[in-house]
Design an enzyme around this catalytic site. Structure first.
Site, PDB file in Angstrom:
ATOM      1  N   GLY A  32       0.537  -1.453  -0.171  1.00 23.53           N
ATOM      2  CA  GLY A  32      -0.010   0.230  -0.824  1.00 23.53           C
ATOM      3  C   GLY A  32       0.999   1.584  -0.107  1.00 23.53           C
ATOM      4  CG  ASP A  33       1.050   5.573  -1.462  1.00 19.48           C
ATOM      5  OD1 ASP A  33       1.537   6.186  -1.166  1.00 19.48           O
ATOM      6  OD2 ASP A  33       1.478   5.598  -2.852  1.00 19.48           O
ATOM      7  CG  PHE A  34       2.009   5.353   5.195  1.00 11.84           C
ATOM      8  CD1 PHE A  34       1.119   4.953   6.110  1.00 11.84           C
ATOM      9  CD2 PHE A  34       3.109   5.112   4.731  1.00 11.84           C
ATOM     10  CE1 PHE A  34       1.256   3.753   6.913  1.00 11.84           C
ATOM     11  CE2 PHE A  34       3.758   4.102   5.911  1.00 11.84           C
ATOM     12  CZ  PHE A  34       2.805   4.010   6.727  1.00 11.84           C
ATOM     13  CG  HIS A  52      11.102   9.327  11.908  1.00 13.29           C
ATOM     14  ND1 HIS A  52      10.747   8.392  12.129  1.00 13.29           N
ATOM     15  CD2 HIS A  52      12.735  10.358  11.078  1.00 13.29           C
ATOM     16  CE1 HIS A  52      11.839   7.886  11.532  1.00 13.29           C
ATOM     17  NE2 HIS A  52      12.589   8.958  11.136  1.00 13.29           N
TER      18      HIS A  52
END
Length: 86
Positions: A32-34, A52
């Site tokens: 997936g991709d955030f 971060h």
């Protein structure tokens, strides 16, 4: 028990640890991709050393995408180092 993981950067490292601890049979991996909406259900969500790397706007997008998959009973653990600004 069975586990579902959305892994963005560390799939190989996670696979190795799961193999070492004989947990691989209980795990499903989903790429997936955030920053794009995803669909995964879970009781516990863990972000380890992710936020971060991103500015506030991107961090909010990541957290919003996770929140949209959580129920009222889900828990989100955020694991980060506290690094002083320079």
């Amino acid at each position: 028990p069975s586990f579902n993981f959305l892994l963005v950067k560390t799939k190989e490292k996670a696979l190795q640890k799961l193999k070492e601890n004989s947990l691989l049979k209980d795990v499903n991996f989903v790429s997936g991709d955030f920053f794009k909406p995803f669909s995964i259900s879970g009781d516990i969500f863990v972000l380890s050393r992710v936020l971060h790397d991103w500015n506030d706007e991107d961090s909010i997008k990541i957290l919003s995408n996770i929140r949209s998959n959580m129920t009222n009973d889900s828990i989100l653990y955020i694991i980060e180092l506290i690094i002083p600004e320079v």
